[in-house]
Design a protein around this motif. Structure first.
Motif, PDB file in Angstrom:
ATOM      1  N   PHE A 101      46.977  45.242  34.571  1.00 54.24           N
ATOM      2  CA  PHE A 101      46.066  45.587  33.476  1.00 54.24           C
ATOM      3  C   PHE A 101      45.512  44.341  32.787  1.00 54.24           C
ATOM      4  O   PHE A 101      44.385  44.351  32.292  1.00 54.24           O
ATOM      5  CB  PHE A 101      46.770  46.496  32.465  1.00 54.24           C
ATOM      6  N   TYR A 102      46.305  43.259  32.774  1.00 54.88           N
ATOM      7  CA  TYR A 102      45.800  42.011  32.183  1.00 54.88           C
ATOM      8  C   TYR A 102      44.681  41.407  33.023  1.00 54.88           C
ATOM      9  O   TYR A 102      43.649  40.979  32.500  1.00 54.88           O
ATOM     10  CB  TYR A 102      46.943  41.008  32.035  1.00 54.88           C
ATOM     11  N   HIS A 103      44.869  41.405  34.339  1.00 54.27           N
ATOM     12  CA  HIS A 103      43.921  40.735  35.226  1.00 54.27           C
ATOM     13  C   HIS A 103      42.679  41.573  35.492  1.00 54.27           C
ATOM     14  O   HIS A 103      41.565  41.042  35.552  1.00 54.27           O
ATOM     15  CB  HIS A 103      44.604  40.395  36.558  1.00 54.27           C
ATOM     16  N   GLU A 104      42.843  42.877  35.663  1.00 51.15           N
ATOM     17  CA  GLU A 104      41.729  43.735  36.063  1.00 51.15           C
ATOM     18  C   GLU A 104      41.243  44.662  34.945  1.00 51.15           C
ATOM     19  O   GLU A 104      40.244  45.373  35.131  1.00 51.15           O
ATOM     20  CB  GLU A 104      42.146  44.594  37.270  1.00 51.15           C
ATOM     21  N   GLY A 105      41.959  44.672  33.801  1.00 53.60           N
ATOM     22  CA  GLY A 105      41.603  45.620  32.756  1.00 53.60           C
ATOM     23  C   GLY A 105      42.069  47.028  33.128  1.00 53.60           C
ATOM     24  O   GLY A 105      42.758  47.233  34.130  1.00 53.60           O
ATOM     25  N   PHE A 106      41.680  48.016  32.345  1.00 55.66           N
ATOM     26  CA  PHE A 106      42.089  49.398  32.620  1.00 55.66           C
ATOM     27  C   PHE A 106      41.084  50.032  33.592  1.00 55.66           C
ATOM     28  O   PHE A 106      40.245  50.857  33.217  1.00 55.66           O
ATOM     29  CB  PHE A 106      42.187  50.183  31.310  1.00 55.66           C
ATOM     30  N   THR A 107      41.195  49.601  34.866  1.00 56.98           N
ATOM     31  CA  THR A 107      40.257  50.027  35.902  1.00 56.98           C
ATOM     32  C   THR A 107      41.022  50.555  37.105  1.00 56.98           C
ATOM     33  O   THR A 107      42.254  50.419  37.196  1.00 56.98           O
ATOM     34  CB  THR A 107      39.384  48.846  36.368  1.00 56.98           C
ATOM     35  N   GLU A 108      40.285  51.155  38.038  1.00 60.40           N
ATOM     36  CA  GLU A 108      40.907  51.639  39.270  1.00 60.40           C
ATOM     37  C   GLU A 108      41.468  50.485  40.085  1.00 60.40           C
ATOM     38  O   GLU A 108      42.518  50.618  40.723  1.00 60.40           O
ATOM     39  CB  GLU A 108      39.886  52.426  40.097  1.00 60.40           C
ATOM     40  N   GLU A 109      40.780  49.328  40.074  1.00 60.65           N
ATOM     41  CA  GLU A 109      41.285  48.175  40.813  1.00 60.65           C
ATOM     42  C   GLU A 109      42.630  47.710  40.264  1.00 60.65           C
ATOM     43  O   GLU A 109      43.501  47.253  41.023  1.00 60.65           O
ATOM     44  CB  GLU A 109      40.270  47.028  40.781  1.00 60.65           C
ATOM     45  N   LEU A 113      46.076  47.584  42.440  1.00 59.70           N
ATOM     46  CA  LEU A 113      46.900  46.376  42.496  1.00 59.70           C
ATOM     47  C   LEU A 113      48.355  46.710  42.164  1.00 59.70           C
ATOM     48  O   LEU A 113      49.287  46.256  42.851  1.00 59.70           O
ATOM     49  CB  LEU A 113      46.351  45.336  41.529  1.00 59.70           C
ATOM     50  N   ILE A 114      48.569  47.514  41.123  1.00 59.33           N
ATOM     51  CA  ILE A 114      49.931  47.905  40.728  1.00 59.33           C
ATOM     52  C   ILE A 114      50.603  48.713  41.838  1.00 59.33           C
ATOM     53  O   ILE A 114      51.785  48.501  42.160  1.00 59.33           O
ATOM     54  CB  ILE A 114      49.893  48.716  39.416  1.00 59.33           C
ATOM     55  N   LEU A 115      49.865  49.621  42.459  1.00 57.30           N
ATOM     56  CA  LEU A 115      50.436  50.456  43.523  1.00 57.30           C
ATOM     57  C   LEU A 115      50.797  49.625  44.759  1.00 57.30           C
ATOM     58  O   LEU A 115      51.815  49.879  45.414  1.00 57.30           O
ATOM     59  CB  LEU A 115      49.451  51.565  43.899  1.00 57.30           C
ATOM     60  N   ILE A 116      49.965  48.645  45.087  1.00 57.98           N
ATOM     61  CA  ILE A 116      50.286  47.755  46.217  1.00 57.98           C
ATOM     62  C   ILE A 116      51.582  47.006  45.927  1.00 57.98           C
ATOM     63  O   ILE A 116      52.440  46.833  46.808  1.00 57.98           O
ATOM     64  CB  ILE A 116      49.125  46.781  46.495  1.00 57.98           C
ATOM     65  N   CYS A 117      51.741  46.564  44.672  1.00 56.97           N
ATOM     66  CA  CYS A 117      52.984  45.905  44.283  1.00 56.97           C
ATOM     67  C   CYS A 117      54.166  46.864  44.376  1.00 56.97           C
ATOM     68  O   CYS A 117      55.283  46.459  44.743  1.00 56.97           O
ATOM     69  CB  CYS A 117      52.869  45.356  42.862  1.00 56.97           C
ATOM     70  N   MET A 118      53.949  48.140  44.055  1.00 56.89           N
ATOM     71  CA  MET A 118      55.016  49.132  44.159  1.00 56.89           C
ATOM     72  C   MET A 118      55.513  49.272  45.596  1.00 56.89           C
ATOM     73  O   MET A 118      56.711  49.493  45.844  1.00 56.89           O
ATOM     74  CB  MET A 118      54.519  50.481  43.641  1.00 56.89           C
ATOM     75  N   LEU A 119      54.616  49.155  46.554  1.00 60.46           N
ATOM     76  CA  LEU A 119      55.031  49.204  47.956  1.00 60.46           C
ATOM     77  C   LEU A 119      56.004  48.071  48.272  1.00 60.46           C
ATOM     78  O   LEU A 119      56.948  48.238  49.050  1.00 60.46           O
ATOM     79  CB  LEU A 119      53.802  49.107  48.872  1.00 60.46           C
ATOM     80  N   LYS A 120      55.786  46.915  47.669  1.00 58.59           N
ATOM     81  CA  LYS A 120      56.652  45.765  47.910  1.00 58.59           C
ATOM     82  C   LYS A 120      57.999  45.887  47.197  1.00 58.59           C
ATOM     83  O   LYS A 120      58.947  45.174  47.541  1.00 58.59           O
ATOM     84  CB  LYS A 120      55.936  44.482  47.475  1.00 58.59           C
ATOM     85  N   VAL A 121      58.082  46.760  46.185  1.00 55.84           N
ATOM     86  CA  VAL A 121      59.366  46.980  45.516  1.00 55.84           C
ATOM     87  C   VAL A 121      60.405  47.465  46.520  1.00 55.84           C
ATOM     88  O   VAL A 121      61.579  47.083  46.457  1.00 55.84           O
ATOM     89  CB  VAL A 121      59.220  47.990  44.354  1.00 55.84           C
ATOM     90  N   PHE A 122      59.979  48.294  47.482  1.00 55.68           N
ATOM     91  CA  PHE A 122      60.920  48.811  48.477  1.00 55.68           C
ATOM     92  C   PHE A 122      61.435  47.690  49.374  1.00 55.68           C
ATOM     93  O   PHE A 122      62.598  47.698  49.781  1.00 55.68           O
ATOM     94  CB  PHE A 122      60.264  49.906  49.311  1.00 55.68           C
TER      95      PHE A 122
END
Length: 422
Positions: A101-109, A113-122
């Motif tokens: 949210f800091y880098h892209e603001g409150f946008t779909e991008e 980005l957050i969801l891609i990071c969630m994939l790496k949590v696993f």
């Protein structure tokens, strides 16, 4: 070595190779699918998000795996490793949300980005089970679990993207199937070896996190160094260039991949050689690894010069001919990066965490003044030159660190602690 031991080693190497291979193939295939289906701009969105996820994965993993796999004296129990990993993975999720949210603001991008990071949590979470399997000399179980989980995740992502034509929805659905795969591929096997009760014994967790802190900071700084060219391009260039750079960078990872094949199965025996004061065998293994990396680098650069650009352009459907020089530079940087991995493993086994940390921070401090300037002035060429320079500088500093660590060890054995650094 008896037949059972030989069979065990073969299984370890085979499944470690399969697991490491599918991990490398994952980013190649997924970037290909996103670029082909959604175009270079969305491909750039994914590529940058994946770079950030790799950065934040160092928070989730906290570099505990290498410490855990070489904990031959079992200083910490598995329940401590598991509880600590839950804490670090939660920290990773919080960092992903804050950065997105800091880098892209409150946008779909930002959400993507957050969801891609969630994939790496696993990736970060299941690694605590894999460290335990390796610690119990069952590395093949870790490799098998990693292979099937990454295969399911990769195929699921591509299928969801093809059906939905939405990067956001594809990430959400892939997260769900990846969570199920992590549980069923790791927990049943782990229960056969250890208790997987979650017990937050804070003194033990604190001790583990403090012990691994220099390794974590070193890994975080190293990933930041690797991503510096991408961060510079994100600041000064459009998202399409993230796609071009990531495509050109893919073959460079092959050298790193093979260094992992050679060294991950040897970590525990490398530690035993060091603890057993067999220094000549210890150093011989490191030198052999560096020679292998050097030979692979020459082969990959030769193949890349002849065939790399035409093949990559055809596979990804983008024109890469103007970037041949950048491609060769990235391959050379990949060789230096792989050599740095070998040296890092050696220093970690020597428990020279502070030397690793000092080396990475020194590399970062030297490189920061040049990072933005090179990308701003020379674009992709500047980003590629920056990567080569960073990896070469890191290697030079780590070679000196190995020498200093060996010197300090000899001083310690003789009873002179005036040169103790770790």
């Amino acid at each position: 070595m008896d037949k059972n031991m030989q069979s065990q080693v073969k299984k370890d190497y085979f499944w470690n190779t399969m697991g490491s291979g599918i991990t490398a193939v994952f980013s190649v295939v997924v970037l290909w699918a996103v670029t082909r289906i959604m175009g270079p701009y969305v491909g750039g969105v994914f590529a940058f998000g994946y770079a950030v996820s790799q950065q934040l994965q160092t928070v989730g993993a906290y570099e505990i795996r290498t410490y855990q796999a070489t904990d031959v004296r079992e200083v910490f129990k598995f329940e401590t490793y598991l509880a600590a990993r839950i804490i670090t993975c939660l920290a990773m999720i919080l960092c992903a949300v804050a950065y997105g949210f800091y880098h892209e603001g409150f946008t779909e991008e930002a959400i993507v980005l957050i969801l891609i990071c969630m994939l790496k949590v696993f990736d970060a979470f299941e690694d605590v089970f894999h460290g335990m399997f390796q610690q119990h000399k069952k590395l093949y179980i870790a490799g098998k679990a990693l292979f099937y989980r990454m295969l399911i995740t990769m195929l699921g992502f591509v299928l969801f993207l093809y059906i939905t034509r939405s990067l956001l929805i594809s990430c959400i659905l892939t997260i769900l199937i990846s969570a199920v795969a992590v549980f069923y591929l790791n927990v049943p096997e782990a229960k056969k070896m250890v208790s997987i009760r979650i017990r937050f014994q804070w003194n033990q967790i604190k001790g583990l996190l403090i012990s691994c802190f220099p390794l974590f900071v070193g890994a975080f700084v190293l990933q930041y160094l690797s991503n510096l060219p991408k961060y510079g391009m994100d600041q000064y260039m459009s998202k399409e260039y993230q796609t071009y750079y990531s495509i050109l960078f893919m073959p460079a990872f092959v050298i790193n991949l093979f260094s992992g094949f050679a060294f991950k199965p040897l970590l525990t025996s490398l530690a035993e050689n060091w603890v057993g004061n067999q220094k000549s065998k210890f150093m011989g293994t490191i030198v052999k690894g560096l020679l292998i990396v050097g030979g692979l680098t020459v082969v990959v650069i030769g193949g890349g010069y002849l065939l790399g650009i035409p093949v990559l352009s055809w596979i990804y459907g983008v024109e890469l001919a103007p970037y041949k020089t950048e491609f060769i530079l990235l391959l050379l940087g990949g060789g230096f990066s792989a050599a740095g991995v070998i040296l890092y493993y050696g220093l970690m086994v020597m428990r020279c965490q502070k030397l690793i940390l000092y080396g990475y921070i020194l590399t970062l401090l030297i490189s920061l003044p040049f990072s933005g300037m090179m990308t701003q002035q020379w674009g992709m060429l500047g980003a590629s030159l920056l990567y080569v320079g960073l990896m070469l500088l890191r290697c030079i500093i780590l070679v000196f660190s190995i020498w200093w660590g060996m010197r300090s060890s000899r001083k310690k054995e003789k009873g002179d602690l005036s040169h103790e650094v770790f």
